[in-house]
Design an enzyme around this catalytic site. Structure first.
Site, PDB file in Angstrom:
ATOM      1  N   VAL A   1       3.652   0.954   2.850  1.00 15.10           N
ATOM      2  CA  VAL A   1       3.666  -0.170   3.783  1.00 15.10           C
ATOM      3  C   VAL A   1       4.145  -1.430   3.072  1.00 15.10           C
ATOM      4  O   VAL A   1       3.756  -1.701   1.927  1.00 15.10           O
ATOM      5  CB  VAL A   1       2.258  -0.401   4.386  1.00 15.10           C
ATOM      6  CG1 VAL A   1       2.261  -1.616   5.308  1.00 15.10           C
ATOM      7  CG2 VAL A   1       1.798   0.838   5.146  1.00 15.10           C
TER       8      VAL A   1
ATOM      9  N   LYS B   1       5.935   0.301   8.016  1.00 16.10           N
ATOM     10  CA  LYS B   1       5.586   1.585   7.416  1.00 16.10           C
ATOM     11  C   LYS B   1       6.837   2.446   7.317  1.00 16.10           C
ATOM     12  O   LYS B   1       7.555   2.628   8.295  1.00 16.10           O
ATOM     13  CB  LYS B   1       4.527   2.290   8.266  1.00 16.10           C
ATOM     14  CG  LYS B   1       4.018   3.592   7.682  1.00 16.10           C
ATOM     15  CD  LYS B   1       2.852   4.134   8.502  1.00 16.10           C
ATOM     16  CE  LYS B   1       2.276   5.410   7.914  1.00 16.10           C
ATOM     17  NZ  LYS B   1       1.110   5.890   8.689  1.00 16.10           N
TER      18      LYS B   1
ATOM     19  N   ALA C   1       0.525   5.592   0.209  1.00 13.16           N
ATOM     20  CA  ALA C   1      -0.307   6.786   0.357  1.00 13.16           C
ATOM     21  C   ALA C   1       0.566   8.027   0.211  1.00 13.16           C
ATOM     22  O   ALA C   1       1.697   7.960  -0.248  1.00 13.16           O
ATOM     23  CB  ALA C   1      -1.037   6.767   1.695  1.00 13.16           C
TER      24      ALA C   1
ATOM     25  N   ALA D   1       0.858  -1.182   0.000  1.00  7.81           N
ATOM     26  CA  ALA D   1       0.000   0.000   0.000  1.00  7.81           C
ATOM     27  C   ALA D   1       0.892   1.229   0.000  1.00  7.81           C
ATOM     28  O   ALA D   1       1.967   1.227   0.613  1.00  7.81           O
ATOM     29  CB  ALA D   1      -0.921   0.020   1.224  1.00  7.81           C
TER      30      ALA D   1
ATOM     31  N   ASP E   1      -8.570  10.030  10.905  1.00  6.41           N
ATOM     32  CA  ASP E   1      -8.325   9.802   9.475  1.00  6.41           C
ATOM     33  C   ASP E   1      -8.990   8.485   9.061  1.00  6.41           C
ATOM     34  O   ASP E   1      -8.377   7.632   8.418  1.00  6.41           O
ATOM     35  CB  ASP E   1      -6.816   9.761   9.212  1.00  6.41           C
ATOM     36  CG  ASP E   1      -6.466  10.093   7.774  1.00  6.41           C
ATOM     37  OD1 ASP E   1      -7.327  10.638   7.056  1.00  6.41           O
ATOM     38  OD2 ASP E   1      -5.338   9.803   7.350  1.00  6.41           O
TER      39      ASP E   1
END
Length: 509
Positions: free
Chosen positions: A140, A155, A135, A133, A290
């Site tokens: 990650v 992360k 962002a 993933a 979030d």
């Protein structure tokens, strides 16, 4: 530096939207008035050639936002949860901003880990995957610990991310200052303070040690919440630019077809997400700020798993009690009481008419009753809320922006699972429980006990304090300002622009 050089950055923003074809798409999706569309196109078109090209493989708006940088991506993430505002098609396009952005090279991630932890990656992990993933701030990886064989999530911050954010924030500060100078009527909305608040929030995400601490605190608060899980951080392997946590296995909250195929009850899930957020905000005063689909998974047993704790919100006890009273007033359609709470707390200037304010609140709340979410025009509702805040002299309070933003996001997540959700009924049990435990006789006794403890603590100093107060009165000295009134005064916008924009707009009110 927040000088005129930022004009160039803002021009390139408009030019990028023009060059990528995003300008017309965005204006159409937001149902912008014809005059605004004309002005935007006239100002952007001459500079079209100056815009960033972006990735041609992406849809126009997503292409423009990703080309402009991380601060713009953050804003796009919020819009991705609001199909009622930007339309279903655009919201779906923007969801790639949540966790499907282009990753950076794995070799760079390994180098960052080795530098942060002082050990080579091969010594720490038996396996280390490509990015799973990515962002706006970090990406990650899945990994297996060499010493225990446990699967974990790793992360890693993007290289140069802090410099990129500061560049965008610098332009935002400049734009906010120009808006206040050129449009004095916007000063009550405090654009410069809003940008400063956004800056503090975002820059806090750039230290993963703080995120690990937030995850630990959040896990402790929610340990007894049914069907909710928080992965635990691995403290020995976490630092400023790297964080290691337990692996969260589940289906992405944003993948509705997969959730349905897995047999999950989407209606129950939508209610659970909303009720969990309200419980955390009201009960604990500490909430995940979030909570978009990219930060939520659903386990095989239906548990909601939250992760990415870079942005957390806090609300003091006094504010929680006021919010609960306001929310319950809307749920019971007691607009007079809602208006009175605003005046009692100092949220609305005392020289305004409480009856007129109650009538304005009725105009906001009544149209929502009897409608499901698909029948409500959020654009019209928010436009009227803006009129109400202006008419009654309420100012934007930056302290509440995070709560307001999260309310809007969570409502969007719930609606993506169940567009016809009755927010009133879903919110009622959480709010009633909070009011029963915090505004009833038991709460009064608890407050008296706390007061007695405080008085007992200061008991030895009471005679001197009392003497000082009497002498000040006798001598005519001005009394010190009341700290409680000063503390609560900043909530001038509490009921509408923060609470209503979040909860009424979220159809919780």
């Amino acid at each position: 530096m927040r000088g005129p050089h930022n004009i160039w950055r803002l021009i390139r923003t408009g030019a990028t939207f023009e060059r990528t074809g995003a300008m017309s798409v965005a204006l159409e999706a937001m149902e912008a008035p014809p005059r605004l569309r004309l002005v935007a196109r006239i100002m952007g078109w001459p500079f079209k050639w100056l815009g960033y090209k972006g990735d041609p493989a992406l849809p126009p708006v997503t292409r423009a936002i990703t080309a402009l940088g991380p601060a713009y991506i953050k804003f796009g993430q919020v819009l991705s949860t609001r199909p009622d505002v930007v339309g279903e098609d655009l919201a779906n396009q923007l969801r790639v901003l949540q966790d499907k952005l282009p990753p950076f090279d794995t070799a760079l991630a390994k180098a960052a880990i080795a530098e942060e932890l002082g050990r080579p990656v091969g010594e720490i992990f038996a396996e280390f995957s490509e990015p799973v993933a990515a962002a706006s701030i970090a990406q990650v990886h899945s990994a297996v610990l060499a010493d225990t064989g446990e699967t974990v999530a790793v992360k890693v911050l993007r290289p140069g991310i802090e410099r990129a954010f500061r560049r965008d924030l610098d332009a935002f500060h400049f734009a906010a200052g120009m808006i206040e100078r050129l449009l004095p009527g916007t000063r009550r909305l405090k654009p410069t303070e809003v940008v400063s608040h956004f800056e503090q929030t975002v820059l806090g995400e750039l230290d993963l040690r703080l995120e690990a601490a937030a995850a630990s605190q959040f896990a402790a608060n929610t340990a007894r919440d049914a069907h909710f899980r928080v992965p635990a951080p691995v403290w020995a392997l976490s630092g400023r630019t790297v964080m290691v946590m337990d692996w969260a296995e589940g289906t992405a909250m944003g993948d509705v077809p997969a959730l349905r195929a897995a047999g999950h009850d989407l209606v129950a899930l939508s209610e659970r997400v909303l009720q969990l957020f309200l419980s955390h905000a009201l009960r604990d005063g500490y909430f995940h700020a979030d909570m978009h689909q990219g930060n939520l998974k659903v386990a095989a047993n239906g548990d909601v798993i939250a992760y990415d704790f870079g942005i957390m919100g806090q609300i003091d006890e006094y504010t929680r009690r006021v919010y609960a009273e306001i929310l319950m007033g809307f749920i019971r359609r007691d607009y007079r009481r809602v208006a009175e709470v605003h005046f009692e707390a100092g949220y609305v200037p005392a020289d305004r008419d409480v009856n007129a304010f109650a009538l304005a609140l009725r105009a906001v709340g009544e149209p929502i009753f009897g409608m499901n979410a698909t029948q409500i025009s959020m654009a019209k509702l928010l436009a009227y809320l803006f009129e109400v805040t202006e008419r009654f002299g309420m100012q934007t309070r930056t302290e509440l922006i995070l709560l307001q933003r999260t309310m809007v996001v969570v409502e969007g997540v719930s609606r993506s699972l169940n567009p016809a959700m009755n927010m009133w009924e879903v919110a009622r049990p959480v709010v009633e429980t909070y009011i029963r435990e915090n505004l009833g006789p038991r709460a009064a006794l608890r407050d008296l006990k706390r007061t007695a403890l405080v008085l007992g603590h200061f008991g030895p100093r009471m005679p001197a304090l009392l003497q000082e107060l009497i002498e000040r009165r006798v001598n005519g000295a001005a009394p010190a300002p009341e700290p409680e009134r000063r503390r609560t005064g900043w909530l001038a916008l509490g009921g509408i622009a923060a609470f209503a924009l979040g909860l009424i707009a979220a159809q919780i009110l």
